[in-house]
Design a protein around this motif. Structure first.
Motif: not given
Length: 131
Positions: A6, A57, A60-61, A63-64, A67-69, A72, A127
């Motif tokens: 990420a 943070t 989070q980067r 996970i995103e 493809g998740g949030v 999850d 996810l």
């Protein structure tokens, strides 16, 4: 099994022999992350709150990127050098979750990889599970 990368999350040097995050099926596993900048420095103001916010943070980067949030996430494992600062970590955590909080373990440790670090956070999730 797929490695997750990420923007804004430095990759560990190959010599350390670990990945920041891996996806297996719909599960994501995130290594312990902290406020280190990848070049020997510490990001932010150095406070426990800021270090927790920076670690979350980075999580989070990743996970995103997979493809998740954040919702999850099923489990967080938090390692702190001063358990008396746990309210500061809790304050940072409250900024990242909108649903039920993940299961969690909080452990005081004698030291982290850099003596300036006060918090390291590891995460595991499924996810798409929060939808």
């Amino acid at each position: 099994m797929t490695a997750v990368h990420a923007p804004g999350v430095d990759e560990p040097p190959r010599s350390t022999m670990f990945s920041n995050a891996r996806v297996v099926g719909d599960q994501i596993f995130v290594s312990g992350l902290h406020a280190g900048d990848g070049a020997g420095g510490i990001l932010g103001d150095g406070s426990t709150y800021d270090q927790a916010r920076i670690a979350l943070t980075k999580i989070q980067r990743l996970i995103e990127a997979a493809g998740g949030v954040m919702d999850d996430l099923v489990v967080l494992r938090l390692y702190m050098t001063d358990i008396d600062e746990k309210a500061e970590v809790g304050r940072a955590r409250a900024e990242f979750f909108t649903g039920d909080f993940p299961c969690s373990t909080l452990v005081e440790v004698r030291a982290l990889v850099d003596p300036r670090l006060t918090v390291e956070i590891e995460a595991q999730g499924v996810l798409g599970s929060s939808r």
